[in-house]
Design an enzyme around this catalytic site. Structure first.
Site, PDB file in Angstrom:
ATOM      1  CD  GLU A   5      -1.707  -2.392   1.634  1.00 31.09           C
ATOM      2  OE1 GLU A   5      -0.507  -2.612   1.927  1.00 31.09           O
ATOM      3  OE2 GLU A   5      -2.601  -3.260   1.781  1.00 31.09           O
ATOM      4  CG  PHE A  47      -9.723  -9.185  11.990  1.00 33.23           C
ATOM      5  CD1 PHE A  47      -8.484  -9.650  12.443  1.00 33.23           C
ATOM      6  CD2 PHE A  47      -9.992  -9.234  10.632  1.00 33.23           C
ATOM      7  CE1 PHE A  47      -7.551 -10.147  11.550  1.00 33.23           C
ATOM      8  CE2 PHE A  47      -9.065  -9.738   9.739  1.00 33.23           C
ATOM      9  CZ  PHE A  47      -7.834 -10.191  10.200  1.00 33.23           C
ATOM     10  CD  GLN A  48      -7.081  -7.126   8.479  1.00 35.09           C
ATOM     11  OE1 GLN A  48      -7.955  -6.871   7.667  1.00 35.09           O
ATOM     12  NE2 GLN A  48      -5.928  -7.697   8.157  1.00 35.09           N
ATOM     13  CE  LYS A  78     -17.273  -6.027   4.730  1.00 33.50           C
ATOM     14  NZ  LYS A  78     -16.578  -7.286   5.025  1.00 33.50           N
ATOM     15  CG  MET A 135      22.874  11.610   1.323  1.00 35.36           C
ATOM     16  SD  MET A 135      24.061  12.735   0.585  1.00 35.36           S
ATOM     17  CE  MET A 135      23.130  13.405  -0.783  1.00 35.36           C
TER      18      MET A 135
HETATM   19  C1  LIG Z   1      18.944  14.300   0.214  1.00 33.62           C
HETATM   20  C2  LIG Z   1      18.232  15.616  -0.028  1.00 33.62           C
HETATM   21  C3  LIG Z   1      18.970  16.751  -0.296  1.00 33.62           C
HETATM   22  C4  LIG Z   1      18.341  17.956  -0.616  1.00 33.62           C
HETATM   23  N1  LIG Z   1      19.105  19.031  -0.983  1.00 33.62           N
HETATM   24  C5  LIG Z   1      18.495  20.138  -1.469  1.00 33.62           C
HETATM   25  C6  LIG Z   1      19.255  21.227  -2.028  1.00 33.62           C
HETATM   26  O1  LIG Z   1      20.476  21.191  -2.080  1.00 33.62           O
HETATM   27  N2  LIG Z   1      18.580  22.268  -2.523  1.00 33.62           N
HETATM   28  C7  LIG Z   1      17.201  22.335  -2.514  1.00 33.62           C
HETATM   29  O2  LIG Z   1      16.626  23.305  -3.023  1.00 33.62           O
HETATM   30  N3  LIG Z   1      16.478  21.357  -1.967  1.00 33.62           N
HETATM   31  C8  LIG Z   1      17.085  20.254  -1.470  1.00 33.62           C
HETATM   32  N4  LIG Z   1      16.313  19.229  -0.977  1.00 33.62           N
HETATM   33  C9  LIG Z   1      14.846  19.388  -0.962  1.00 33.62           C
HETATM   34  C10 LIG Z   1      14.381  20.186   0.254  1.00 33.62           C
HETATM   35  O3  LIG Z   1      14.386  19.346   1.386  1.00 33.62           O
HETATM   36  C11 LIG Z   1      12.956  20.754   0.018  1.00 33.62           C
HETATM   37  O4  LIG Z   1      12.083  19.708  -0.294  1.00 33.62           O
HETATM   38  C12 LIG Z   1      12.899  21.762  -1.112  1.00 33.62           C
HETATM   39  O5  LIG Z   1      13.926  22.714  -1.008  1.00 33.62           O
HETATM   40  C13 LIG Z   1      11.550  22.445  -1.088  1.00 33.62           C
HETATM   41  O6  LIG Z   1      11.376  23.216  -2.234  1.00 33.62           O
HETATM   42  P1  LIG Z   1      10.210  24.279  -2.322  1.00 33.62           P
HETATM   43  O7  LIG Z   1      10.238  25.165  -1.137  1.00 33.62           O
HETATM   44  O8  LIG Z   1      10.328  24.899  -3.675  1.00 33.62           O
HETATM   45  O9  LIG Z   1       8.883  23.362  -2.394  1.00 33.62           O
HETATM   46  P2  LIG Z   1       7.771  22.963  -1.301  1.00 33.62           P
HETATM   47  O10 LIG Z   1       8.378  22.447  -0.079  1.00 33.62           O
HETATM   48  O11 LIG Z   1       6.811  22.107  -2.025  1.00 33.62           O
HETATM   49  O12 LIG Z   1       7.084  24.348  -0.951  1.00 33.62           O
HETATM   50  C14 LIG Z   1       6.280  24.977  -1.909  1.00 33.62           C
HETATM   51  C15 LIG Z   1       5.896  26.356  -1.412  1.00 33.62           C
HETATM   52  O13 LIG Z   1       5.067  26.938  -2.417  1.00 33.62           O
HETATM   53  C16 LIG Z   1       3.855  27.400  -1.822  1.00 33.62           C
HETATM   54  N5  LIG Z   1       2.785  27.280  -2.811  1.00 33.62           N
HETATM   55  C17 LIG Z   1       2.096  26.167  -3.201  1.00 33.62           C
HETATM   56  N6  LIG Z   1       1.167  26.468  -4.115  1.00 33.62           N
HETATM   57  C18 LIG Z   1       1.259  27.810  -4.316  1.00 33.62           C
HETATM   58  C19 LIG Z   1       0.545  28.720  -5.151  1.00 33.62           C
HETATM   59  N7  LIG Z   1      -0.456  28.331  -5.952  1.00 33.62           N
HETATM   60  N8  LIG Z   1       0.899  30.030  -5.104  1.00 33.62           N
HETATM   61  C20 LIG Z   1       1.894  30.463  -4.277  1.00 33.62           C
HETATM   62  N9  LIG Z   1       2.594  29.631  -3.466  1.00 33.62           N
HETATM   63  C21 LIG Z   1       2.280  28.324  -3.493  1.00 33.62           C
HETATM   64  C22 LIG Z   1       3.641  26.521  -0.602  1.00 33.62           C
HETATM   65  O14 LIG Z   1       2.816  27.157   0.343  1.00 33.62           O
HETATM   66  C23 LIG Z   1       5.075  26.323  -0.123  1.00 33.62           C
HETATM   67  O15 LIG Z   1       5.491  27.371   0.722  1.00 33.62           O
HETATM   68  C24 LIG Z   1      16.927  18.030  -0.606  1.00 33.62           C
HETATM   69  C25 LIG Z   1      16.179  16.904  -0.293  1.00 33.62           C
HETATM   70  C26 LIG Z   1      16.819  15.705  -0.018  1.00 33.62           C
HETATM   71  C27 LIG Z   1      15.977  14.494   0.260  1.00 33.62           C
HETATM   72  C1  LIG Z   2      12.873   5.452   4.222  1.00 36.14           C
HETATM   73  C2  LIG Z   2      14.196   6.097   4.486  1.00 36.14           C
HETATM   74  N1  LIG Z   2      15.079   5.545   5.355  1.00 36.14           N
HETATM   75  C3  LIG Z   2      16.281   6.123   5.571  1.00 36.14           C
HETATM   76  C4  LIG Z   2      16.628   7.279   4.932  1.00 36.14           C
HETATM   77  C5  LIG Z   2      17.974   7.944   5.195  1.00 36.14           C
HETATM   78  N2  LIG Z   2      18.799   7.976   3.957  1.00 36.14           N
HETATM   79  C6  LIG Z   2      18.860   9.066   3.163  1.00 36.14           C
HETATM   80  S1  LIG Z   2      19.799   8.821   1.786  1.00 36.14           S
HETATM   81  C7  LIG Z   2      20.151   7.240   2.260  1.00 36.14           C
HETATM   82  C8  LIG Z   2      21.040   6.362   1.418  1.00 36.14           C
HETATM   83  C9  LIG Z   2      20.427   6.011   0.102  1.00 36.14           C
HETATM   84  O1  LIG Z   2      21.180   4.976  -0.478  1.00 36.14           O
HETATM   85  P1  LIG Z   2      20.928   4.525  -1.963  1.00 36.14           P
HETATM   86  O2  LIG Z   2      19.490   4.278  -2.174  1.00 36.14           O
HETATM   87  O3  LIG Z   2      21.843   3.430  -2.301  1.00 36.14           O
HETATM   88  O4  LIG Z   2      21.303   5.858  -2.771  1.00 36.14           O
HETATM   89  P2  LIG Z   2      22.730   6.577  -2.903  1.00 36.14           P
HETATM   90  O5  LIG Z   2      22.802   7.631  -1.848  1.00 36.14           O
HETATM   91  O6  LIG Z   2      23.785   5.535  -2.735  1.00 36.14           O
HETATM   92  O7  LIG Z   2      22.714   7.179  -4.276  1.00 36.14           O
HETATM   93  C10 LIG Z   2      19.529   6.930   3.485  1.00 36.14           C
HETATM   94  C11 LIG Z   2      19.666   5.639   4.183  1.00 36.14           C
HETATM   95  C12 LIG Z   2      15.662   7.838   4.063  1.00 36.14           C
HETATM   96  N3  LIG Z   2      15.889   8.996   3.435  1.00 36.14           N
HETATM   97  N4  LIG Z   2      14.482   7.218   3.830  1.00 36.14           N
END
Ligand SMILES: Cc1cc2nc3c(=O)[nH]c(=O)nc-3n(C[C@H](O)[C@H](O)[C@H](O)COP(=O)(O)OP(=O)(O)OC[C@H]3O[C@@H](n4cnc5c(N)ncnc54)[C@H](O)[C@@H]3O)c2cc1C
Ligand SMILES: Cc1ncc(C[n+]2csc(CCOP(=O)(O)OP(=O)(O)O)c2C)c(N)n1
Ligand SMILES: [Mg+2]
Length: 588
Positions: A66, A128-129, A178, A490
């Site tokens: 799911e 159940f569930q 249900k 990472m």
């Molecule tokens: C491993 C990892 C590394 C990351 N590294 C980076 C990085 O280096 N740089 C980076 O940028 N991000 C990075 N991120 C992503 C980061 O965590 C955020 O998800 C991202 O920066 C959010 O982008 P955002 O604010 O544009 O979008 P969102 O979080 O989706 O926010 C959207 C915003 O827009 C607003 N909005 C929505 N609809 C409307 C509308 N119609 N009109 C006006 N406003 C609206 C919302 O209210 C909200 O404030 C990383 C994520 C991971 C998992």
């Molecule tokens: C469900 C979940 N568990 C743990 C993490 C923490 N985490 C972030 S990146 C990462 C490693 C990802 O490894 P892989 O899928 O091999 O990608 P790579 O970084 O090697 O490109 C982990 C464990 C996460 N983001 N999501």
């Protein structure tokens, strides 16, 4: 099987009030809301709903877990802009949805999840569930409902769709007992229509704020637009482009904003933040004006807030008042739908000269080019950057790329250049490993004519690899690139930089991914050198069905630049020169 006759019958329900079971009302309302595809998994508490499905023209994709259903609904929505729908039974079916719902919540994605629950007479008896799924999902849904009467189903579903997609979008859950599915009620689609949506609280941006924003833009010498996901959600690509071009303002993008502005546009700087381009972060730190468009100053974007863009005035345009002054204090707030706000702002903006500022930014780019792994000599080792750059080149940048979470996700953001909105689908806020494969199924279902690529790590791919069977059952043409570095890369990178290379629990043994694909009837190839990359990508694209490529890449490469936690945005760890490249010994 859907027939013309059943379509007509179900559409007739929409115009003539008819007595139906709750289960039928659910489907009839979904049809009325324009739903054509749902993703789900049956079980006892939702069986009446599954039994009634045959009467309605909706395609149901049977998932393998799911969590996959929620990610598929999410990917469907991100690719198409429509509301995605997931369905599950009570108890474990419902709890398995939770990670997918939280993923959609953190990135403001409109999905509607429908769960069955035990009969209303036994609610609260640990039947159940039975789980309290509305209680469990309260913090990760925009809204949720517990419905125990057939006559409440249509209004709840219609309201759920309105809530999911209005203002700041998000996930909504409807839990239906249900007995409510089995009872009958008069179905009247029109009467179930919710009252027109009014933004809450109804705070209009004031005339004086618009004038102040226009004046700040007119007088700025070093402005930068911060382009976020809200641009795509608002559909404000044209207005943002008009603002940038008219006032000659360079644009930095968040991860979720990539594609909102064409990467090839001369004013596009690239991604900001923790793994953003060095020159983008320097430009932000030097800017005298930031215009934040639909972005929420996430901590991955700002580095430490104490030293964030210290010289800049800040304008924040966002639909959600809760985002204003939440992470970063701003000088002007314009609260409303981005496209609407910009329509009002644009007539006040005249052309201005930014040549000196744009030249200064160009100057900072030189150093980055020298450190770019693409420009380093081919020493026979395969880097993920090479792979992703080649996939971008060969697909002409026209694919929908769905990534998982980790190093490969960041390399995708750096090396696949997105020209159009909704061409990158990735979990940003929750960073959910296991997202890519099911989200790609959702994206391909929504956009069957688009080329869809999954780019996943060896770790995250294994979290939801069971959905390979769904791809086969649905006969979907999805290309899968596993960036196989033998590590939870990472996390290994953080251990390398901050935990003295103590690689505790990050080396990962994986199955032979090509054989795994083969066991599902999916073709595949393993690639070890750069010379093989293009041929493999071509093979994947020309194969009639799904295709998996196992890219055995450099094991200990890291993502650069990196702003470590607590550092200022301009204090980046940079890629060492070519002599310091870390390369693993060849495998025997
Ligand atoms: C491993 C990892 C590394 C990351 N590294 C980076 C990085 O280096 N740089 C980076 O940028 N991000 C990075 N991120 C992503 C980061 O965590 C955020 O998800 C991202 O920066 C959010 O982008 P955002 O604010 O544009 O979008 P969102 O979080 O989706 O926010 C959207 C915003 O827009 C607003 N909005 C929505 N609809 C409307 C509308 N119609 N009109 C006006 N406003 C609206 C919302 O209210 C909200 O404030 C990383 C994520 C991971 C998992
Ligand atoms: C469900 C979940 N568990 C743990 C993490 C923490 N985490 C972030 S990146 C990462 C490693 C990802 O490894 P892989 O899928 O091999 O990608 P790579 O970084 O090697 O490109 C982990 C464990 C996460 N983001 N999501
Ligand atoms: Mg890995």
């Amino acid at each position: 099987m859907e027939t013309h006759a059943t379509t007509q019958a179900s559409n007739a329900h929409l115009t003539t009030p008819t007595r139906l079971t709750g289960a039928e009302i659910l489907w009839a309302t979904l049809v009325g809301e324009g739903v054509m595809d749902v993703f789900g998994y049956p079980g006892g508490a939702i069986l009446p709903v599954y039994d009634a499905l045959r009467k309605f023209p909706i395609h149901h994709t049977l998932v393998r877990h799911e969590q996959g259903a929620a990610h598929m609904a999410d990917g469907y929505s991100r690719a198409s802009g429509k509301v995605g729908v997931a369905i599950a039974t009570s108890g474990p079916g419902a709890t398995n949805l939770v990670t997918g719902i939280a993923t959609a919540m953190l990135d403001s994605i409109p999905i509607v999840c429908i769960t069955g629950n035990v009969s209303s007479k036994v609610l609260g008896t640990d039947a159940f569930q039975e789980v309290d799924i509305t209680g469990i999902t309260l913090p990760v849904t925009k809204h949720n409902f517990l419905i125990s009467r057939a006559e409440d189903i249509a209004p709840a579903v219609r309201y759920a769709f309105q809530i999911a997609k209005s203002a700041r979008p998000g996930p909504v859950l409807i839990d239906i007992t249900k007995d409510a599915q089995q009872a009958t009620a008069l179905f009247d689609f029109e009467a179930a229509k919710p009252r027109p949506y009014r933004a809450h609280p109804m705070r209009k941006f004031e005339e004086s704020s618009l004038a102040r924003a226009a004046e700040l833009i007119r007088s700025a010498k070093r402005p930068v637009i911060l382009a976020g996901h809200g641009i795509i959600e608002s559909g404000a690509m044209e207005q943002v482009r008009a603002l940038a071009e008219r006032a000659q303002i360079p644009i930095a993008l968040t991860l979720l904003g990539l594609g909102a502005f064409p990467a090839s546009h001369p004013l596009s700087l690239g991604m900001m933040g923790m793994h953003g381009e060095a020159w983008v972060n320097h430009a932000i730190q030097e800017a005298d004006l930031l215009i934040a468009c639909g972005m929420r100053f996430d901590d991955r974007v700002t580095g430490t807030t104490a030293t964030y863009a210290p010289k800049a005035k800040k304008i924040h345009i966002d639909v959600d008042p809760a985002e204003i002054n939440k992470n970063i204090k701003v000088d002007v707030a314009l609260i409303g739908d981005l496209a609407e706000v910009l329509e009002q702002l644009l007539p006040r903006i005249s052309s201005r000269d930014s040549q000196a500022w744009l030249k200064a930014i160009e100057g900072i780019k030189g150093d980055a080019a020298v450190r770019d792994i693409k420009n380093l000599p081919d020493l026979g080792h395969l880097y993920a950057a090479h792979v992703i750059h080649d996939i971008w080149r060969i697909t002409g940048g026209n694919a929908i790329v769905v990534t998982d979470v980790g190093q490969h996700q960041m390399w995708e953001a750096q090396y696949y250049h997105h020209e159009t909105p909704r061409s990158l689908i990735t979990s940003g806020g929750l960073g959910t490993m296991g997202f890519a494969l099911p989200a790609a199924i959702g994206a391909k279902t929504a956009c069957p004519d688009k080329e869809v690529w999954v780019i996943a790590g060896d770790g995250g791919f294994q979290m939801t690899a069971a959905e390979l069977a769904t791809i086969v059952q649905e006969e979907l043409k999805i290309n899968i690139a596993v960036i196989n570095n033998g590590y939870l890369g990472m996390v290994r990178q953080w251990q390398e930089f901050f935990y003295e290379r103590n690689y505790q629990s990050t080396p990962m043994v994986s199955p032979d991914f090509v054989k795994l694909a083969g066991a599902h009837g999916i073709q595949g190839l393993t690639v070890r050198t750069r010379a093989e990359v293009a041929g493999a990508v071509d093979a994947a694209r020309s194969a009639p069905g799904a295709f998996l490529i196992n890219f055995k890449v450099e094991k200990e490469d890291s993502v650069y630049p990196m702003v470590s936690t607590g550092s200022a945005l301009h204090e980046m760890i940079r890629r060492p020169g070519k002599d310091a490249l870390v390369e693993s010994p060849e495998e025997k």
